[in-house]
Design an enzyme around this catalytic site. Structure first.
Site, short mmCIF file in Angstrom:
data_model
loop_
_atom_site.label_atom_id
_atom_site.label_comp_id
_atom_site.label_asym_id
_atom_site.label_seq_id
_atom_site.Cartn_x
_atom_site.Cartn_y
_atom_site.Cartn_z
CG HIS A 1 38.81 43.59 41.28
ND1 HIS A 1 39.96 44.03 40.65
CD2 HIS A 1 38.97 42.27 41.51
CE1 HIS A 1 40.79 43.00 40.51
NE2 HIS A 1 40.22 41.93 41.03
CG MET B 1 37.63 40.55 47.08
SD MET B 1 38.92 41.73 47.61
CE MET B 1 39.33 41.06 49.24
CB SER B 2 37.08 38.97 40.70
OG SER B 2 37.75 37.72 40.83
CG ASN C 1 44.38 34.06 51.46
OD1 ASN C 1 44.33 34.56 50.33
ND2 ASN C 1 43.34 34.06 52.29
CE1 TYR D 1 40.07 46.30 44.54
CE2 TYR D 1 38.99 44.17 44.73
CZ TYR D 1 40.09 44.92 44.40
OH TYR D 1 41.22 44.31 43.92
CD GLU D 2 40.16 48.06 40.29
OE1 GLU D 2 40.89 48.90 39.70
OE2 GLU D 2 39.98 46.90 39.88
CB ALA E 1 44.25 35.38 43.58
CB SER F 1 45.49 38.92 41.84
OG SER F 1 44.50 39.90 41.94
CG HIS G 1 44.32 42.78 38.17
ND1 HIS G 1 43.48 41.83 37.67
CD2 HIS G 1 44.45 42.52 39.50
CE1 HIS G 1 43.08 41.02 38.66
NE2 HIS G 1 43.67 41.43 39.77
CG HIS H 1 47.42 42.66 46.66
ND1 HIS H 1 46.40 41.86 46.15
CD2 HIS H 1 48.04 43.21 45.57
CE1 HIS H 1 46.40 41.94 44.82
NE2 HIS H 1 47.38 42.74 44.46
#
Length: 270
Positions: free
Chosen positions: A81, A209-210, A233, A83-84, A111, A28, A59, A245
């Site tokens: 990802h 998340m990846s 963060n 979650y998609e 990220a 990201s 992306h 995001h």
């Protein structure tokens, strides 16, 4: 395997005779490195069979072939990802096609949120190990022995020689490079303060998340792996700053300056 062959044919049709040595997956807000590729051939994922298209801002979904630091590279500008709405194996075709095209190495960037207050937004973290909390993994199901072994050891998944090269390269460039264990979670929501405390007790240093599914796929087919997180963060409960995001993309852009320098110098030694 048919999807991989179709992907290879589509890529070779656009870049006849091109053999990448290194694949680079950009996370990201980190797509800017692809703009530095020389003699670039850009192929939208939509034109490559089996390449998934992300629905997430930041992306782009483009494969860029060319040279960085004199090295033939295949730059994946964006990823998809879990979650998609896809399974853990959604990046199987891109990673396996990379190997089949002749690559030896996969460099993965992402990220991530830091679990260590001293490693704040805008900094980089070398990934030396991981914890997988994404449901399932991309190797579940029938195994193709022509691709890799049924039972895959994951010790040294992040190539020790590459980790050492990253450390020495960062030192030469005066880039502050933390290092540690990355924990992959399904997302898409950010973690709760309690989850962040738990992950830290487990030994994790950054959360995202990846990455882990791609690393598993790469190791399974024999690619060496290097991986770096751009810290965007602090984990929930470690800062008063509200997570979003937009913040991820903002601080990924800050970290991208050092990440680009690090990657380009690293490639000179490959």
């Amino acid at each position: 395997m048919s999807d991989v062959l179709s992907a290879i044919q589509a890529i070779q049709a656009r870049a006849p005779g091109f053999t990448p040595k290194v694949g680079i997956i950009l996370g990201s807000g980190l797509g800017g490195l692809a703009d530095q590729v020389q003699d670039a051939i850009a192929i939208p994922y939509s034109e490559i069979p089996g390449f998934p298209i992300s629905s997430v801002h930041g992306h782009a979904g483009t494969l860029v072939l060319g040279k960085l630091s004199g090295t033939n590279v295949a730059v994946f500008k964006g990823r998809v990802h879990f979650y998609e709405g896809h399974g853990a194996g959604i990046m199987s075709v891109p990673v396996r096609a990379l190997k089949a095209l002749g690559a030896e190495t996969l460099m993965v960037t992402n990220a991530a949120g830091s679990l260590r207050p001293e490693v704040g937004p805008g900094k980089l973290m070398l990934i030396t190990d991981h914890i997988n909390m994404i449901p399932g993994n991309p190797l579940i199901g029938a195994n193709d022995d022509a691709i890799g072994p049924r039972f895959l050891p994951m010790a040294g998944a992040y190539e020790p020689d590459y980790c050492e090269r990253m450390r020495s390269t960062a030192k030469k460039l005066s880039i502050e490079l933390a290092e540690g264990t990355y924990i992959a979670v399904p997302g898409p929501m950010f973690e709760t303060p309690a989850e962040i405390r738990m992950f830290a007790k487990w030994g994790a240093d950054a959360v995202g998340m990846s990455t882990v599914p791609e690393v598993i796929l790469a190791r399974h087919c024999g690619l060496k792996v290097a991986a770096v997180s751009a810290i965007t963060n602090l984990g929930e409960g470690l800062s008063d700053f509200p997570l979003s995001h937009d913040q991820t993309l903002q601080y990924a852009g800050v970290a991208a300056r050092d990440l680009g320098r690090l990657v380009l110098a690293f490639l000179e030694g490959i």
